[in-house]
Design an enzyme around this catalytic site. Structure first.
Site, PDB file in Angstrom:
ATOM      1  N   SER A 221      -1.852  10.602  -1.705  1.00 42.53           N
ATOM      2  CA  SER A 221      -2.378  10.964  -2.924  1.00 42.53           C
ATOM      3  C   SER A 221      -2.340  12.438  -3.280  1.00 42.53           C
ATOM      4  CB  SER A 221      -3.653  10.672  -3.045  1.00 42.53           C
ATOM      5  OG  SER A 221      -3.652   9.054  -2.993  1.00 42.53           O
TER       6      SER A 221
ATOM      7  N   HIS B 180       0.679  -1.221  -0.068  1.00 44.25           N
ATOM      8  CA  HIS B 180      -0.117  -0.109  -0.059  1.00 44.25           C
ATOM      9  C   HIS B 180       1.055   1.390  -0.138  1.00 44.25           C
ATOM     10  CE1 HIS B 180      -3.473   2.968   1.017  1.00 44.25           C
ATOM     11  NE2 HIS B 180      -2.466   3.268   1.874  1.00 44.25           N
TER      12      HIS B 180
ATOM     13  N   GLY C 151       2.762   5.236   4.525  1.00 44.04           N
ATOM     14  CA  GLY C 151       1.915   6.008   5.653  1.00 44.04           C
ATOM     15  C   GLY C 151       0.490   5.649   5.715  1.00 44.04           C
TER      16      GLY C 151
ATOM     17  N   ARG D 223      17.216  16.016  12.743  1.00 43.96           N
ATOM     18  CA  ARG D 223      17.149  17.246  12.276  1.00 43.96           C
ATOM     19  C   ARG D 223      18.602  17.397  11.575  1.00 43.96           C
ATOM     20  NH1 ARG D 223      15.720  21.771  16.599  1.00 43.96           N
ATOM     21  NH2 ARG D 223      15.618  22.749  14.833  1.00 43.96           N
TER      22      ARG D 223
ATOM     23  N   GLU E  38      -6.857   8.462  -6.393  1.00 40.25           N
ATOM     24  CA  GLU E  38      -8.147   8.665  -5.465  1.00 40.25           C
ATOM     25  C   GLU E  38      -7.822   9.966  -4.762  1.00 40.25           C
ATOM     26  OE1 GLU E  38     -10.651   6.989  -1.918  1.00 40.25           O
ATOM     27  OE2 GLU E  38      -9.371   5.817  -2.776  1.00 40.25           O
TER      28      GLU E  38
ATOM     29  N   SER F 100      -3.740   5.394   5.752  1.00 35.96           N
ATOM     30  CA  SER F 100      -4.592   5.925   4.870  1.00 35.96           C
ATOM     31  C   SER F 100      -5.255   7.240   5.128  1.00 35.96           C
ATOM     32  CB  SER F 100      -5.678   4.708   4.818  1.00 35.96           C
ATOM     33  OG  SER F 100      -5.387   3.634   4.363  1.00 35.96           O
ATOM     34  N   GLY F 101      -5.471   8.205   4.532  1.00 35.62           N
ATOM     35  CA  GLY F 101      -5.842   9.377   4.533  1.00 35.62           C
ATOM     36  C   GLY F 101      -4.908  10.473   5.057  1.00 35.62           C
ATOM     37  N   ILE F 102      -3.338  10.107   4.970  1.00 39.92           N
ATOM     38  CA  ILE F 102      -2.560  11.096   5.832  1.00 39.92           C
ATOM     39  C   ILE F 102      -2.085  12.096   4.598  1.00 39.92           C
ATOM     40  CG2 ILE F 102      -0.316   9.765   5.062  1.00 39.92           C
ATOM     41  CD1 ILE F 102       0.404  10.367   8.047  1.00 39.92           C
ATOM     42  N   GLY F 103      -2.496  11.882   3.294  1.00 44.50           N
ATOM     43  CA  GLY F 103      -2.110  12.826   2.198  1.00 44.50           C
ATOM     44  C   GLY F 103      -1.152  12.373   1.243  1.00 44.50           C
TER      45      GLY F 103
END
Length: 315
Positions: free
Chosen positions: A164, A142, A157, A247, A206, A159-162
């Protein structure tokens, strides 16, 4: 789970425009499962120790001329023994016609004989390259695979984390999409991975709240690519104030996919962070590292030199 793959002999015949001299009764069901091919040189001399009958057998000018010097009885005996191993097929290069004894033993043991006009070495190298790609170990993960400045970046990451949305922003900036949501990853060599999209969802992406879009139709064919090497993995995570993030970038991180180590960055995101720009920088920085330049190491050396020069001095 890693699946094993095979290539039908009929597919190979079509791919390389091979001539079928004799087709075995099971021709349509014969499948090749190993990428290497064999030239039965020692076997023609009667040495069958360590012989690998699962490989496609290729005979060129050297092997055919050697057999031509044998008498008919010896040819019949050696082909009888050779074809008794029931390998996938015998392929003759340089358009050399097979001996009658070869045809007789092929029919006796029900083994396919093929012919090609190509030179032996060129034929073998192209077939091996094709089979290694077709039979390469693979898995589906995925994520999103994009090409940024020539670097293949695999975005991971939740699903829905950004992922796409970041890919769409990269498309607007002139980069290319390989796969969205599901990425088929193949190990094409000991240290190289290639990613592509399953055919069913190729060129589609999507966007939550909008739906499915066809990238090739919306942005043009220049915005998509069938496959690309995976040069970098970026794991996108929500910003956590309790976590300590790197960092300086002095410690190289890697992840292992199909036994291949790939450089990896973990990028925490918060509202307002321009992920597309960060990914562009990550791609360029990864390319610089491959070329031998590491900005973090150079920065650390400058700091150390500064303190060495000012040790004991009062400003």
């Amino acid at each position: 789970m890693i699946e094993t793959y095979s290539v039908s002999l009929a597919t190979l015949v079509k791919e390389f425009s091979l001539e079928v001299v004799y087709a075995a009764s099971d021709f349509s069901s014969i499948r090749i499962t190993v990428a290497d091919v064999a030239r039965p040189g020692l076997q023609l001399a009667g040495y069958f120790d360590h012989y690998e009958p699962m490989r496609l057998q290729v005979m060129g000018n050297v092997e055919m001329s050697y057999v031509s010097k044998l008498n008919s009885l010896d040819r019949c005996a050696i082909f009888d023994r050779l074809f008794s191993y029931k390998f996938p097929a015998m392929l003759i290069a340089r358009n050399i016609p097979p001996h009658e004894e070869m045809l007789d033993m092929a029919k006796k043991h029900n083994v396919t004989i093929l012919k090609s006009h190509e030179a032996t070495s060129n034929l073998i190298s192209t077939i091996i390259t094709y089979l290694r790609d077709a039979l390469a170990p693979r898995i589906t993960r995925h994520g999103v695979l994009v090409e940024v400045y020539g670097e293949g970046i695999f975005l991971m990451g939740d699903s829905g984390i950004g992922k796409s949305e970041a890919a769409v922003e990269l498309l607007k900036r002139g980069h290319r999409l390989i796969a969205d949501d599901a990425v088929e990853i193949r190990r094409v060599s000991t240290n190289s991975l290639v990613g592509s999209a399953p055919e069913l969802i190729r060129n589609y992406i999507e966007i939550r709240g909008i739906g499915i879009i066809n990238v090739a139709q919306l942005y043009g064919m220049g915005a998509v690519k069938l496959e690309n090497q995976i040069n970098l993995v970026v794991n996108i995570v929500p910003w956590n104030t309790q976590e300590v993030y790197d960092r300086l970038g002095l410690e190289d991180q890697f992840t292992e996919i199909l036994g291949v180590k790939v450089p990896m960055y973990t990028i925490p995101i918060t509202p307002g962070r321009n992920l597309a720009v960060i990914l562009e920088v990550a791609a360029m920085n990864n390319r610089q590292k491959k070329m031998g330049y590491n900005a973090a190491v150079e920065f650390t050396e400058h700091i150390n030199q500064h303190f060495d020069q000012h040790t004991g001095k009062i400003s």
